[in-house]
Design a protein around this motif. Structure first.
Motif, PDB file in Angstrom:
ATOM      1  N   ASN A 253       3.245   5.906  -2.664  1.00  0.00           N
ATOM      2  CA  ASN A 253       4.402   6.377  -3.590  1.00  0.00           C
ATOM      3  C   ASN A 253       4.704   6.399  -5.096  1.00  0.00           C
ATOM      4  O   ASN A 253       4.998   7.665  -5.356  1.00  0.00           O
ATOM      5  CB  ASN A 253       5.301   6.113  -2.299  1.00  0.00           C
ATOM      6  N   GLN A 254       4.734   5.416  -5.395  1.00  0.00           N
ATOM      7  CA  GLN A 254       3.804   6.062  -6.459  1.00  0.00           C
ATOM      8  C   GLN A 254       3.293   6.684  -7.454  1.00  0.00           C
ATOM      9  O   GLN A 254       3.623   7.174  -8.392  1.00  0.00           O
ATOM     10  CB  GLN A 254       4.276   4.008  -7.536  1.00  0.00           C
ATOM     11  N   ALA A 255       1.746   6.490  -6.697  1.00  0.00           N
ATOM     12  CA  ALA A 255       0.961   7.186  -7.936  1.00  0.00           C
ATOM     13  C   ALA A 255       1.408   9.100  -7.047  1.00  0.00           C
ATOM     14  O   ALA A 255       1.611   9.762  -8.164  1.00  0.00           O
ATOM     15  CB  ALA A 255      -0.516   7.257  -6.556  1.00  0.00           C
ATOM     16  N   LYS A 256       1.857   8.976  -5.759  1.00  0.00           N
ATOM     17  CA  LYS A 256       2.267  10.380  -5.218  1.00  0.00           C
ATOM     18  C   LYS A 256       3.795  10.643  -6.646  1.00  0.00           C
ATOM     19  O   LYS A 256       4.092  12.351  -7.206  1.00  0.00           O
ATOM     20  CB  LYS A 256       2.756  10.577  -4.424  1.00  0.00           C
ATOM     21  N   GLU A 257       4.777   9.676  -6.744  1.00  0.00           N
ATOM     22  CA  GLU A 257       5.996  10.439  -7.940  1.00  0.00           C
ATOM     23  C   GLU A 257       5.309  10.696  -9.552  1.00  0.00           C
ATOM     24  O   GLU A 257       5.869  11.365  -9.830  1.00  0.00           O
ATOM     25  CB  GLU A 257       6.593   9.306  -7.821  1.00  0.00           C
ATOM     26  N   GLU A 258       4.113   9.767  -9.815  1.00  0.00           N
ATOM     27  CA  GLU A 258       3.495   9.744 -11.106  1.00  0.00           C
ATOM     28  C   GLU A 258       2.858  11.629 -11.067  1.00  0.00           C
ATOM     29  O   GLU A 258       3.285  11.640 -11.389  1.00  0.00           O
ATOM     30  CB  GLU A 258       2.483   8.688 -11.146  1.00  0.00           C
ATOM     31  N   SER A 259       2.044  11.790  -9.661  1.00  0.00           N
ATOM     32  CA  SER A 259       1.645  12.636  -9.469  1.00  0.00           C
ATOM     33  C   SER A 259       1.985  14.360  -9.565  1.00  0.00           C
ATOM     34  O   SER A 259       1.556  14.979 -10.639  1.00  0.00           O
ATOM     35  CB  SER A 259       0.792  12.733  -8.928  1.00  0.00           C
ATOM     36  N   MET A 260       3.671  13.732  -9.141  1.00  0.00           N
ATOM     37  CA  MET A 260       4.428  15.119  -9.162  1.00  0.00           C
ATOM     38  C   MET A 260       5.338  14.990 -10.410  1.00  0.00           C
ATOM     39  O   MET A 260       4.963  15.760 -10.879  1.00  0.00           O
ATOM     40  CB  MET A 260       5.798  14.545  -7.974  1.00  0.00           C
ATOM     41  N   ARG A 261       5.422  14.195 -11.017  1.00  0.00           N
ATOM     42  CA  ARG A 261       5.926  14.015 -12.831  1.00  0.00           C
ATOM     43  C   ARG A 261       4.983  14.227 -13.548  1.00  0.00           C
ATOM     44  O   ARG A 261       5.187  15.309 -14.029  1.00  0.00           O
ATOM     45  CB  ARG A 261       6.284  12.276 -13.146  1.00  0.00           C
ATOM     46  N   LEU A 262       3.178  14.355 -13.802  1.00  0.00           N
ATOM     47  CA  LEU A 262       2.525  14.867 -13.951  1.00  0.00           C
ATOM     48  C   LEU A 262       2.911  16.488 -14.421  1.00  0.00           C
ATOM     49  O   LEU A 262       2.205  17.047 -14.775  1.00  0.00           O
ATOM     50  CB  LEU A 262       1.018  14.005 -14.560  1.00  0.00           C
TER      51      LEU A 262
ATOM     52  N   THR B 263       0.322  -1.262   0.504  1.00  0.00           N
ATOM     53  CA  THR B 263      -0.490  -0.341  -0.426  1.00  0.00           C
ATOM     54  C   THR B 263       0.714   0.627  -0.136  1.00  0.00           C
ATOM     55  O   THR B 263       0.461   2.199  -0.708  1.00  0.00           O
ATOM     56  CB  THR B 263      -1.249  -0.690   1.578  1.00  0.00           C
ATOM     57  N   GLU B 264       1.464   1.083   1.073  1.00  0.00           N
ATOM     58  CA  GLU B 264       2.927   2.226   0.905  1.00  0.00           C
ATOM     59  C   GLU B 264       4.014   2.703  -0.302  1.00  0.00           C
ATOM     60  O   GLU B 264       3.553   3.772  -0.829  1.00  0.00           O
ATOM     61  CB  GLU B 264       3.703   1.833   2.032  1.00  0.00           C
ATOM     62  N   GLN B 265       3.973   1.513  -0.899  1.00  0.00           N
ATOM     63  CA  GLN B 265       4.416   1.137  -2.183  1.00  0.00           C
ATOM     64  C   GLN B 265       3.803   2.183  -3.676  1.00  0.00           C
ATOM     65  O   GLN B 265       4.009   2.826  -4.095  1.00  0.00           O
ATOM     66  CB  GLN B 265       5.415   0.642  -2.684  1.00  0.00           C
ATOM     67  N   LEU B 266       2.796   1.694  -3.524  1.00  0.00           N
ATOM     68  CA  LEU B 266       2.059   2.069  -4.554  1.00  0.00           C
ATOM     69  C   LEU B 266       1.016   3.630  -4.093  1.00  0.00           C
ATOM     70  O   LEU B 266       1.109   4.057  -5.351  1.00  0.00           O
ATOM     71  CB  LEU B 266       0.541   1.451  -4.580  1.00  0.00           C
TER      72      LEU B 266
END
Length: 161
Positions: free
Chosen positions: A93-102, A88-91
């Motif tokens: 973090n990935q979602a946060k990274e993806e949103s920051m990238r977008l 859950t934490e990994q997902l």
């Protein structure tokens, strides 16, 4: 009462002969059967005690195995819970990274479009400035005429007052 010695002796001798015969032919086999029976009962009691001890030991082993199985099940549940939390934490973090990238990508795109618009506007302003300058040079006008000329050019480029 009269005591007859011959009868008494004969009774004792008959009793001794009977005792010897019983001892030789009846008591011996009877006692051996009783001894065999006693040994058999003792053996069965020993086997029963041994079986009871084995059953008790088996029950204790089963209790230990059951406790171990419960512990293993709890360990598996805890491990699954930890794995779930880490995933859950990994997902997240990935979602946060993806949103920051977008978000960063969108900001770059906006900046690029802004720069393109500014460049296009400068180019347009340059062309308009050249046109205004060429028209001003062609005709010298007073302040009112110059203001009217600027208003006409602004209307041409799409800015209206």
């Amino acid at each position: 009462m009269h005591f007859v010695w011959s009868s008494f002796v004969f009774t004792i001798i008959a009793f001794l002969i009977l005792y010897w015969l019983l001892n030789r032919y009846a008591f011996g086999p009877l006692f051996s059967v009783m001894e065999k029976r006693r040994e058999l009962i003792k053996q069965q009691m020993d086997e029963a005690a041994q079986t009871r001890q084995q059953a008790t030991q088996y029950v204790e082993e089963q209790k230990a195995a059951l406790q171990q199985a419960r512990k293993d099940a709890q360990d598996i549940i805890e491990q699954a819970r930890q794995t779930s939390n880490s995933q859950t934490e990994q997902l997240l973090n990935q979602a946060k990274e993806e949103s920051m990238r977008l978000k960063d990508e969108a900001a770059r795109d906006i900046e690029n479009e802004k720069n393109k618009a500014v460049a296009a506007l400068r180019s347009e302003i340059g062309a308009v400035s050249v046109q205004i300058a060429s028209k001003v040079l062609q005709k010298e006008v007073d302040a009112n005429a110059q203001e009217q000329l600027v208003d006409n050019y602004l209307k041409d480029v799409g800015i209206r007052q």
